[in-house]
Design an enzyme around this catalytic site. Sequence first.
Site, PDB file in Angstrom:
ATOM      1  CG  HIS A  12       0.107  -0.076   2.483  1.00  0.00           C
ATOM      2  ND1 HIS A  12       0.208  -1.497   2.905  1.00  0.00           N
ATOM      3  CD2 HIS A  12       0.342   0.780   3.401  1.00  0.00           C
ATOM      4  CE1 HIS A  12       0.941  -1.154   3.999  1.00  0.00           C
ATOM      5  NE2 HIS A  12       0.711  -0.007   4.292  1.00  0.00           N
ATOM      6  CB  CYS A  68       7.516  -1.747   0.639  1.00  0.00           C
ATOM      7  SG  CYS A  68       9.233  -1.765   1.260  1.00  0.00           S
ATOM      8  N   GLY A  71      11.408   0.124   0.725  1.00  0.00           N
ATOM      9  CA  GLY A  71      12.411  -0.815  -0.027  1.00  0.00           C
ATOM     10  C   GLY A  71      12.929  -1.901   0.754  1.00  0.00           C
ATOM     11  CG  HIS A 101      30.301  -5.283  -9.323  1.00  0.00           C
ATOM     12  ND1 HIS A 101      31.300  -4.644  -8.373  1.00  0.00           N
ATOM     13  CD2 HIS A 101      30.696  -4.774 -10.630  1.00  0.00           C
ATOM     14  CE1 HIS A 101      31.966  -3.895  -9.069  1.00  0.00           C
ATOM     15  NE2 HIS A 101      31.743  -3.774 -10.275  1.00  0.00           N
ATOM     16  CG  HIS A 136      31.941  -8.998 -10.448  1.00  0.00           C
ATOM     17  ND1 HIS A 136      32.211  -8.351  -9.413  1.00  0.00           N
ATOM     18  CD2 HIS A 136      32.377  -8.398 -11.643  1.00  0.00           C
ATOM     19  CE1 HIS A 136      33.086  -7.402  -9.643  1.00  0.00           C
ATOM     20  NE2 HIS A 136      33.092  -7.191 -10.999  1.00  0.00           N
ATOM     21  NE  ARG A 139      34.877 -11.318  -5.860  1.00  0.00           N
ATOM     22  CZ  ARG A 139      35.547 -10.415  -6.497  1.00  0.00           C
ATOM     23  NH1 ARG A 139      35.140  -9.181  -6.774  1.00  0.00           N
ATOM     24  NH2 ARG A 139      36.852 -10.086  -6.318  1.00  0.00           N
TER      25      ARG A 139
HETATM   26  C1  RB5 Z   1       4.570   0.041   5.510  1.00  0.00           C
HETATM   27  O1  RB5 Z   1       3.744   0.941   6.451  1.00  0.00           O
HETATM   28  C2  RB5 Z   1       5.803  -0.281   5.493  1.00  0.00           C
HETATM   29  O2  RB5 Z   1       6.012  -0.694   6.736  1.00  0.00           O
HETATM   30  C3  RB5 Z   1       6.399  -1.069   4.471  1.00  0.00           C
HETATM   31  O3  RB5 Z   1       6.132  -0.526   3.234  1.00  0.00           O
HETATM   32  C4  RB5 Z   1       7.943  -1.002   4.194  1.00  0.00           C
HETATM   33  O4  RB5 Z   1       8.626   0.275   4.194  1.00  0.00           O
HETATM   34  C5  RB5 Z   1       8.516  -2.007   4.971  1.00  0.00           C
HETATM   35  O5  RB5 Z   1       9.836  -2.352   4.905  1.00  0.00           O
END
Ligand code: RB5
Length: 151
Positions: A12, A68, A71, A101, A136, A139
């Site tokens: 979301h 997210c 990330g 890499h 690379h 590795r």
């Molecule tokens: C959502 O609130 C948040 O926790 C999620 O999007 C993310 O950042 C988690 O790592």
Amino acid sequence: MNKKILSIGCDHAAYNLKLKLIPYLEEKGYEILDVGTDSPDSCDYPVFAKRVCENIQNGVCELGILICGTGIGMSMAANKHRGIRAAVCSDTFSARATRQHNNANVLCFGERVVGYGMACELVDAFLDTPFEGGKHQRRVDMLTAIEDAEK
Ligand code: RB5
């Protein structure tokens, strides 16, 4: 020529950025497999990380994008999946280097960290850069060996 396929997922917190990025990626010539989420309602990022990773594991596509809030959660979830090398990036040097890499196959970033313009530059750097192989590869093989040792 067949279109290159790319799987993309978000939670979301990154739904709005994903909606803006999909047309950009299509314009770049990719066929997009959007695994959700499909609304800004609260949801759990590991669900969508798993779907993108399964598309890569099943050979449907070679590369994926997971977004997210930061990330970070997406990268943690993705890296639990066999054969997945996910990198969370907020600068283009890292997005390019992780292809060269680490042969990263999933790019992660956060809507709460980067804006649309930087997101476009990150995907450009990631998608347009090949793996360098050579030393690379040794590795990367060592990363795979860690997975195999824990089978
Ligand atoms: C959502 O609130 C948040 O926790 C999620 O999007 C993310 O950042 C988690 O790592």
